[in-house]
Design a protein around this motif. Structure first.
Motif, PDB file in Angstrom:
ATOM      1  N   THR A 191      30.501 -28.308 -18.298  1.00 61.08           N
ATOM      2  CA  THR A 191      29.893 -28.673 -17.018  1.00 61.08           C
ATOM      3  C   THR A 191      30.941 -29.263 -16.088  1.00 61.08           C
ATOM      4  N   THR A 254      28.070 -29.635 -25.445  1.00 63.71           N
ATOM      5  CA  THR A 254      28.384 -29.596 -24.020  1.00 63.71           C
ATOM      6  C   THR A 254      29.666 -30.366 -23.823  1.00 63.71           C
ATOM      7  N   SER A 255      30.377 -30.094 -22.707  1.00 69.35           N
ATOM      8  CA  SER A 255      31.501 -30.965 -22.367  1.00 69.35           C
ATOM      9  C   SER A 255      31.306 -31.465 -20.952  1.00 69.35           C
ATOM     10  N   VAL A 258      28.526 -36.863 -19.520  1.00 70.66           N
ATOM     11  CA  VAL A 258      27.800 -37.736 -20.439  1.00 70.66           C
ATOM     12  C   VAL A 258      27.994 -39.224 -20.149  1.00 70.66           C
ATOM     13  N   ASP A 264      26.419 -36.980 -13.945  1.00 68.38           N
ATOM     14  CA  ASP A 264      26.479 -36.819 -15.406  1.00 68.38           C
ATOM     15  C   ASP A 264      25.101 -36.397 -15.918  1.00 68.38           C
ATOM     16  N   VAL A 266      24.137 -34.127 -18.180  1.00 70.68           N
ATOM     17  CA  VAL A 266      23.839 -33.896 -19.600  1.00 70.68           C
ATOM     18  C   VAL A 266      23.137 -35.128 -20.144  1.00 70.68           C
ATOM     19  N   ARG A 267      23.760 -36.284 -19.877  1.00 66.80           N
ATOM     20  CA  ARG A 267      23.161 -37.543 -20.331  1.00 66.80           C
ATOM     21  C   ARG A 267      21.757 -37.704 -19.760  1.00 66.80           C
ATOM     22  N   TRP A 279      23.778 -42.697 -27.995  1.00 67.82           N
ATOM     23  CA  TRP A 279      24.655 -42.538 -26.828  1.00 67.82           C
ATOM     24  C   TRP A 279      25.765 -43.569 -26.957  1.00 67.82           C
ATOM     25  N   GLY A 301      26.484 -33.935 -26.731  1.00 69.27           N
ATOM     26  CA  GLY A 301      27.212 -33.964 -25.465  1.00 69.27           C
ATOM     27  C   GLY A 301      28.565 -34.610 -25.680  1.00 69.27           C
ATOM     28  N   SER A 309      37.079 -34.709 -25.879  1.00 67.19           N
ATOM     29  CA  SER A 309      36.163 -33.738 -26.479  1.00 67.19           C
ATOM     30  C   SER A 309      36.751 -33.211 -27.791  1.00 67.19           C
TER      31      SER A 309
END
Ligand code: AMP
Ligand code: MG
Length: 403
Positions: A191, A254-255, A258, A264, A266-267, A279, A301, A309
């Motif tokens: 992302t 996902t990258s 987060v 952000d 994804v989070r 988290w 994530g 990552s």
């Protein structure tokens, strides 16, 4: 500025009270414990041993035959009776590898014998061709039936990674097929509006996208099947991709997206619309990973910074999806450079291992988690416990990476 903060903080706290299951700022051990309750290696299949390299055994494997299957010669020479006088030995037969045993030796007889050929049952010693027929009688040059492995013994245990030597062992004890865990399908979603595919022109504010290639390679190395996808920082597009990938894959990685940024997503999606479990993990680099379920499929994530990552994949995904043997060996090394620790976090600094009289470690380049070159010029990660700096001369634990 003040408003931004105010907007953000209550948002997070509200989310926490709405979703009490989210564990925050957990240890790596706790993260691995949570991940392990969603096993990825479940389905099994029987495959040809020739296709089994880097697969993981799903059951114990026993020897179908003893290895070797019969007593045989480890040299080219003669099979003899050690009770005979050397001067009395006469060559009576020749036995090649693949032959059957012609008969028992008579006193004074020697059978010319090649490496791998069966030994007459009453022969108790061998003479090397280099020593001549009157040479020394060597009892330990006979390879005894089952000395490598006895029939029926477990040669390899469940969860073993099938390396070249282990595959050779499987073949030598008679297996043409093995039961292994089916390779999981892993969707990798990168992302970020700033990301551009290499080969295209970079416009101001853009950078080349580099996480999908490293993550896809790591997933392949882990023995799983990657599919890479890109997503802009748009919550609706991301939701659609999550839905698609939840249908088609066993795991979604996902990258980016987060941590605490306004984009952000994804989070935000996972916390607001998914089933989040944790988290943030007490590690550096790679602090903000988020994990949860999206419509029945686990989703992890990963942070966007390329080193983060990569390191989170090594620490959290490898033990969950694959086998650490493929990726690193735990070692102890003496520091030749200082390493900075971090408050309450395990620190994985990039270090280079030198193997002389003892293993030593140096740190060469900039350690920023944005700088993937640090993973290239170094070949290991420190494991600095929380709140500890590494001084020159200290012996530390480290992971020597197999890149
Ligand atoms: P984010 O977590 O989305 O804020 O990303 C953190 C940092 O990592 C930012 O500087 C991003 O530009 C960078 N980044 C995110 N995704 C990628 C990617 N796929 N390739 C290279 N850099 C990335
Ligand atoms: Mg981003």
């Amino acid at each position: 500025m003040g408003w931004d903060l105010l907007n953000f903080e209550p948002h997070i706290y509200n989310l926490n009270s709405e979703v009490p299951n989210v564990e925050k700022n957990i240890s790596i051990e706790r993260a691995l414990e949570i991940l392990s309750t969603f096993p990825l290696l479940l389905d099994t299949e029987i495959i040809d041993v020739n296709d089994a390299y880097n697969h993981i055994l799903s059951e114990d494997v026993a020897a179908l035959v003893p290895s070797p299957p019969f007593d045989n010669s480890s040299i080219d020479g003669w099979a003899i009776l050690s009770s005979d006088e050397p001067k009395d030995r006469k060559e009576a037969e020749i036995v090649f590898a693949g032959d059957t045993i012609p008969r028992l030796l008579e006193p004074g007889e020697a059978f010319r014998i090649m490496t791998g050929a069966p030994i007459p049952p009453n022969a108790d010693a061998l003479v090397m061709v280099e020593d001549g027929l009157q040479g020394i009688a060597r009892k330990n040059y006979i390879r005894l039936q089952g000395e490598n492995i006895q029939q029926g013994t477990i040669a390899l245990e469940k969860n073993t990674l099938l390396s070249p030597s282990r595959l050779a062992l499987l073949s030598s004890i008679g297996h043409s097929s093995v039961s292994v865990f089916t390779r999981p399908k892993v969707s990798i979603i990168s992302t970020g509006d700033e990301l551009v595919e290499p080969g295209k022109e970079l416009k101001p504010g853009q950078i080349y996208e580099s996480n999908s290639i490293s993550l896809a390679s790591l997933v392949k190395k882990a023995g799983a099947i990657p599919t890479t996808l890109q997503c802009s920082d748009n919550i609706d597009s991301l939701r659609e991709l999550f839905d698609q990938c939840a249908e088609s894959s066993d795991l979604i990685l996902t990258s980016g997206g987060v941590s605490m940024g306004d984009h952000d997503f994804v989070r935000r999606l996972l916390i607001e619309e998914g089933e989040p479990y944790f988290w943030k993990v007490q590690m550096r680099p790679g602090g903000p990973p988020i994990f949860g379920m999206w419509k029945g499929t686990p989703i992890l994530g990963l942070p966007g910074n390329p080193v983060s990552s990569h390191v989170v994949f090594l620490m959290l995904v490898v033990p969950w999806l694959s086998h650490p043997d493929l990726f690193y060996k735990k070692i102890r090394a003496r520091l030749k450079s200082k390493l900075k620790g971090a408050k309450n976090k395990t620190v994985f600094r990039r270090i280079k291992i030198h193997s002389n009289d003892e293993l030593t470690a140096t740190s060469i380049t900039h350690q920023g988690s944005r700088n993937i070159n640090s993973m290239v010029v170094h070949d290991a990660l420190s494991i600095l416990p929380p709140n500890i700096n590494g001084d020159i001369g200290d012996i530390i634990d480290a992971l020597w990476l197999i890149d």
